[in-house]
Write a protein that holds these residues in place. Structure first.
Motif, PDB file in Angstrom:
ATOM      1  N   PRO A   1      34.900  31.099 -28.365  1.00 21.39           N
ATOM      2  CA  PRO A   1      34.659  30.092 -28.544  1.00 21.39           C
ATOM      3  C   PRO A   1      35.828  28.976 -28.658  1.00 21.39           C
TER       4      PRO A   1
ATOM      5  N   GLN B   1      26.262  26.972 -26.719  1.00 16.69           N
ATOM      6  CA  GLN B   1      26.302  27.587 -27.871  1.00 16.69           C
ATOM      7  C   GLN B   1      25.856  27.523 -29.092  1.00 16.69           C
ATOM      8  N   TYR B   2      25.015  27.432 -30.270  1.00 14.96           N
ATOM      9  CA  TYR B   2      25.350  27.717 -31.350  1.00 14.96           C
ATOM     10  C   TYR B   2      26.305  25.816 -31.471  1.00 14.96           C
ATOM     11  N   GLY B   3      26.434  24.939 -30.767  1.00 13.21           N
ATOM     12  CA  GLY B   3      27.025  23.489 -30.895  1.00 13.21           C
ATOM     13  C   GLY B   3      28.645  24.019 -30.542  1.00 13.21           C
TER      14      GLY B   3
ATOM     15  N   TRP C   1      32.101  28.277 -25.154  1.00 11.97           N
ATOM     16  CA  TRP C   1      32.280  29.766 -25.331  1.00 11.97           C
ATOM     17  C   TRP C   1      32.564  29.773 -23.918  1.00 11.97           C
TER      18      TRP C   1
ATOM     19  N   GLN D   1      25.562  37.008 -31.064  1.00  9.29           N
ATOM     20  CA  GLN D   1      24.015  37.239 -31.377  1.00  9.29           C
ATOM     21  C   GLN D   1      24.493  36.930 -33.318  1.00  9.29           C
ATOM     22  N   LEU D   2      23.689  35.289 -33.298  1.00 11.09           N
ATOM     23  CA  LEU D   2      23.998  35.683 -34.516  1.00 11.09           C
ATOM     24  C   LEU D   2      22.291  35.101 -35.308  1.00 11.09           C
TER      25      LEU D   2
ATOM     26  N   ILE E   1      19.981  33.763 -37.631  1.00 11.74           N
ATOM     27  CA  ILE E   1      20.299  32.301 -38.594  1.00 11.74           C
ATOM     28  C   ILE E   1      18.666  31.612 -38.517  1.00 11.74           C
TER      29      ILE E   1
ATOM     30  N   PRO F   1      21.019  24.249 -40.119  1.00 11.73           N
ATOM     31  CA  PRO F   1      22.846  23.918 -39.246  1.00 11.73           C
ATOM     32  C   PRO F   1      23.167  23.123 -40.283  1.00 11.73           C
TER      33      PRO F   1
ATOM     34  N   VAL G   1      29.664  22.659 -38.498  1.00 12.99           N
ATOM     35  CA  VAL G   1      31.216  23.454 -37.322  1.00 12.99           C
ATOM     36  C   VAL G   1      32.070  22.919 -37.647  1.00 12.99           C
TER      37      VAL G   1
ATOM     38  N   LEU H   1      30.642  28.119 -38.502  1.00 13.95           N
ATOM     39  CA  LEU H   1      29.819  28.208 -37.954  1.00 13.95           C
ATOM     40  C   LEU H   1      28.912  28.097 -38.900  1.00 13.95           C
TER      41      LEU H   1
ATOM     42  N   TYR I   1      25.633  27.784 -41.935  1.00 15.42           N
ATOM     43  CA  TYR I   1      23.855  27.576 -42.267  1.00 15.42           C
ATOM     44  C   TYR I   1      23.639  27.851 -43.528  1.00 15.42           C
TER      45      TYR I   1
END
Ligand code: FES
Ligand SMILES: [Fe+2]
Length: 345
Positions: A9, A99-101, A104, A116-117, A119, A124, A127, A255, A257
């Motif tokens: 990330p 991905q995920y905001g 990467w 792979q999260l 969630i 959300p 971040v 991240l 959640y």
């Protein structure tokens, strides 16, 4: 394979607009830029002409233009010189994903899994980004034991007077390490207790798994009634990615959640997202404050007197060496480190 050979990330997607941004991963400087179509490019942050930082350039006609002599590069690194049109060059480029905001990056041609999260059902929250002046292993150590929580943290963690009651157990696999902690929680204000829905004499549960390509831990936090098994209204899942900037400092990308049983999975959380964000940001600042003040931040565990909560240090190091750094393990776990590490009942 080296430390750089994973998906890392970098910065939140919204932080990359028309101006390029320079980041540093595992000692390597990388320039990120975005074209007018929204495509993202990542190139080594050094111009192949005369070694200017490309991140100080500008984006022109969807190419990154070097500030020094105006050579331009596309997202694949193909370069052109305005002064010598027949001269072509190439800057090292990276695979990029959003991905995920987050943005990467990974070196091209490297087969590494994308994290792979799980969630599904979570809302959300935010971040967060922090930086610790400590190597990767030492930084991960802090985030993989709960013995520091009574004295380091504000809300999160366990009651110091009853720390001996906290049960900890370890479930390592070839590629992951899971740690489960259950015990009497730290005391905190009634407003937060009411919002989260925590009853009297409930226990705090901290259950996380650490992965090693890239290095990250996914934490589940919730409170529960030990007699009935009833859980708090709100629980959260937090993924913290540990990215070495160099051998002495580590970037933390978090991240957050959460889910809530009242009023609906996101209703209450939407209103109190700012509160959760502020609290978690503060708790990580407290961790960073400790890491930045260690007398000796070196990653070696030789010579340390480890407790029953610290067995994870050796388990993590073996996997960082084998799976992340791709080298022979350099750390041996002292025999007394495994003492008393089984769950207490
Ligand atoms: S150093 Fe980049 S164009 Fe000359
Ligand atoms: Fe902590």
């Amino acid at each position: 394979m080296a430390m750089i050979d994973h998906w890392h990330p970098t910065i939140p997607s919204r932080a990359l607009r028309c101006k390029p941004v320079g980041v540093r991963i595992a000692g390597r400087a990388i320039a990120l830029f975005r074209t007018s179509t929204g495509e993202t490019g990542a190139l080594d942050d050094v111009c192949p002409h005369r070694r200017m930082r490309l991140s100080l350039g500008t984006v022109l006609n969807d190419r990154l233009q070097c500030r020094y002599h105006g050579w331009t590069f596309d997202t694949c690194g193909q370069g052109e010189s305005p002064g010598t049109p027949k001269l072509h060059t190439c800057a090292e480029s990276y695979d990029v994903r959003e991905q995920y905001g987050l943005i990467w990056v990974k070196p091209r041609g490297v087969a590494a899994p994308f994290p792979q999260l799980d969630i599904a059902g979570y809302f959300p929250i935010c971040v967060l980004q922090h930086q610790a002046q400590a190597p990767l292993e030492t930084t991960l150590d802090n985030f993989c034991e709960i013995e520091h929580t009574p004295t380091t943290h504000a809300v999160f963690g366990y009651d110091l007077q009853r720390m001996h009651e906290v049960r900890v157990c370890f479930e390592p696999t070839e590629t992951t390490v899971r740690v489960i902690n259950v015990g009497p929680p730290k005391r905190f204000g009634w407003i937060l207790r009411t919002l989260v829905g925590i009853g009297k004499d409930w226990t705090f549960n901290d259950d996380w798994t650490t992965y090693f390509s890239p290095v990250y831990s996914v934490y589940d936090h919730w409170w529960s009634d030990p007699k009935t098994g009833r859980e708090s209204k709100v629980r959260w899942r937090i993924a913290v990615f540990f990215t070495p900037i160099d051998e002495h400092s580590t970037a933390l990308t978090t991240l957050v959640y959460a889910k809530s049983t009242w009023p609906g999975p996101a209703g209450g959380l939407r209103l109190f997202r700012w509160l959760l964000r502020r609290n978690i940001d503060h708790e990580i600042d407290l961790d960073v404050g400790i890491l930045n003040n260690l007398a000796d931040p070196r990653p070696t565990i030789e010579g340390m007197k480890l407790s029953r909560f610290d067995r994870v240090l050796g388990l993590n190091r073996e996997r960082i060496d084998r799976l992340y750094r791709q080298r022979e393990s350099t750390s041996a776990l002292p025999p007394d480190a495994t003492k008393d590490c089984v769950p207490r009942t």
